[in-house]
Design a protein around this motif. Structure first.
Motif, mmCIF file in Angstrom:
data_model
loop_
_atom_site.group_PDB
_atom_site.id
_atom_site.type_symbol
_atom_site.label_atom_id
_atom_site.label_comp_id
_atom_site.label_asym_id
_atom_site.label_seq_id
_atom_site.Cartn_x
_atom_site.Cartn_y
_atom_site.Cartn_z
ATOM 1 N N MET A 35 82.800 -3.132 20.450
ATOM 2 C CA MET A 35 82.637 -4.218 21.407
ATOM 3 C C MET A 35 82.777 -5.583 20.736
ATOM 4 N N GLU A 36 83.612 -6.419 21.334
ATOM 5 C CA GLU A 36 83.848 -7.752 20.805
ATOM 6 C C GLU A 36 82.594 -8.616 20.955
ATOM 7 N N GLY A 37 82.282 -9.382 19.910
ATOM 8 C CA GLY A 37 81.159 -10.303 19.949
ATOM 9 C C GLY A 37 79.866 -9.740 19.391
ATOM 10 N N VAL A 38 79.800 -8.429 19.204
ATOM 11 C CA VAL A 38 78.574 -7.819 18.680
ATOM 12 C C VAL A 38 78.489 -8.099 17.182
ATOM 13 N N GLU A 39 77.383 -8.731 16.761
ATOM 14 C CA GLU A 39 77.174 -9.023 15.340
ATOM 15 C C GLU A 39 76.324 -7.950 14.679
ATOM 16 N N SER A 40 75.321 -7.443 15.413
ATOM 17 C CA SER A 40 74.478 -6.382 14.878
ATOM 18 C C SER A 40 73.813 -5.648 16.032
ATOM 19 N N PHE A 41 73.345 -4.435 15.744
ATOM 20 C CA PHE A 41 72.617 -3.672 16.757
ATOM 21 C C PHE A 41 71.682 -2.687 16.080
ATOM 22 N N GLU A 59 75.469 -8.312 30.809
ATOM 23 C CA GLU A 59 76.033 -7.339 31.761
ATOM 24 C C GLU A 59 77.139 -6.524 31.110
ATOM 25 N N ALA A 60 77.952 -7.160 30.269
ATOM 26 C CA ALA A 60 79.031 -6.446 29.580
ATOM 27 C C ALA A 60 78.466 -5.415 28.613
ATOM 28 N N VAL A 61 77.372 -5.765 27.938
ATOM 29 C CA VAL A 61 76.728 -4.814 27.021
ATOM 30 C C VAL A 61 76.201 -3.617 27.821
ATOM 31 N N LEU A 62 75.542 -3.900 28.938
ATOM 32 C CA LEU A 62 75.015 -2.830 29.798
ATOM 33 C C LEU A 62 76.146 -1.907 30.253
ATOM 34 N N GLN A 63 77.246 -2.484 30.717
ATOM 35 C CA GLN A 63 78.380 -1.691 31.195
ATOM 36 C C GLN A 63 79.002 -0.863 30.067
ATOM 37 N N THR A 64 79.128 -1.464 28.892
ATOM 38 C CA THR A 64 79.728 -0.760 27.751
ATOM 39 C C THR A 64 78.894 0.443 27.346
ATOM 40 N N VAL A 65 77.577 0.258 27.242
ATOM 41 C CA VAL A 65 76.705 1.372 26.845
ATOM 42 C C VAL A 65 76.663 2.429 27.953
ATOM 43 N N SER A 66 76.737 2.000 29.206
ATOM 44 C CA SER A 66 76.748 2.941 30.337
ATOM 45 C C SER A 66 77.946 3.887 30.279
ATOM 46 N N LYS A 67 79.037 3.441 29.672
ATOM 47 C CA LYS A 67 80.252 4.273 29.564
ATOM 48 C C LYS A 67 80.021 5.534 28.731
ATOM 49 N N THR A 68 78.913 5.581 27.982
ATOM 50 C CA THR A 68 78.603 6.781 27.200
ATOM 51 C C THR A 68 78.088 7.904 28.093
ATOM 52 N N GLY A 69 77.765 7.565 29.357
ATOM 53 C CA GLY A 69 77.224 8.562 30.274
ATOM 54 C C GLY A 69 75.711 8.655 30.218
ATOM 55 N N LYS A 70 75.087 7.821 29.397
ATOM 56 C CA LYS A 70 73.620 7.816 29.270
ATOM 57 C C LYS A 70 73.033 6.868 30.309
#
Length: 90
Positions: A35-41, A59-70
Motif C-alpha cells: 500500500m502506497e503511503g504506509v511508513e510502518s505497521f 478509509e483506504a487502509v480499511l478497504q485494503t485490509v478488508s480485501k484479505t477477507g478478514k
C-alpha cells in the motif's frame, strides 16, 4: 496548498481485524507492504489489532485490509480487546 496538505498528512490508523492464525497475519502484512503511503505497521494477533502509520487515508487502509477477507473495522477506543475478540468470534 493542496500538495502541502498531502505532504503533512501523516496519520495513525488503528483497525480491529478478525485474525485467527499466522497465515492471517501474513495476509494483512502483504497488503499493507504494497500500500502506497504506509511508513510502518504493527499486526498484533492476540489483540486482533492492526496499527498503520503513514501518509494514508483511513478509509483506504480499511478497504485494503478488508480485501484479505478478514472482518475489519476501525478500532474503538476504550473497548477492551478481549471483549472485542469475543464479539468477533461469537
Amino acid at each position: 496548498m493542496y500538495s502541502f496538505v498531502l505532504l503533512v498528512g501523516n496519520k495513525t490508523v488503528v483497525l480491529k481485524v478478525g485474525m485467527s492464525c499466522e497465515g492471517c497475519v501474513g495476509a494483512v502484512k502483504r497488503v499493507l507492504t504494497k500500500m502506497e503511503g504506509v511508513e510502518s505497521f504493527d499486526v498484533d494477533l492476540k489483540e486482533q489489532k492492526v496499527t498503520v502509520k503513514g501518509n494514508v487515508n483511513p478509509e483506504a487502509v480499511l478497504q485494503t485490509v478488508s480485501k484479505t477477507g478478514k472482518r475489519t473495522s476501525f478500532w474503538e477506543e476504550g473497548a477492551p480487546a478481549d471483549a472485542s475478540a469475543s464479539a468477533t468470534t461469537a
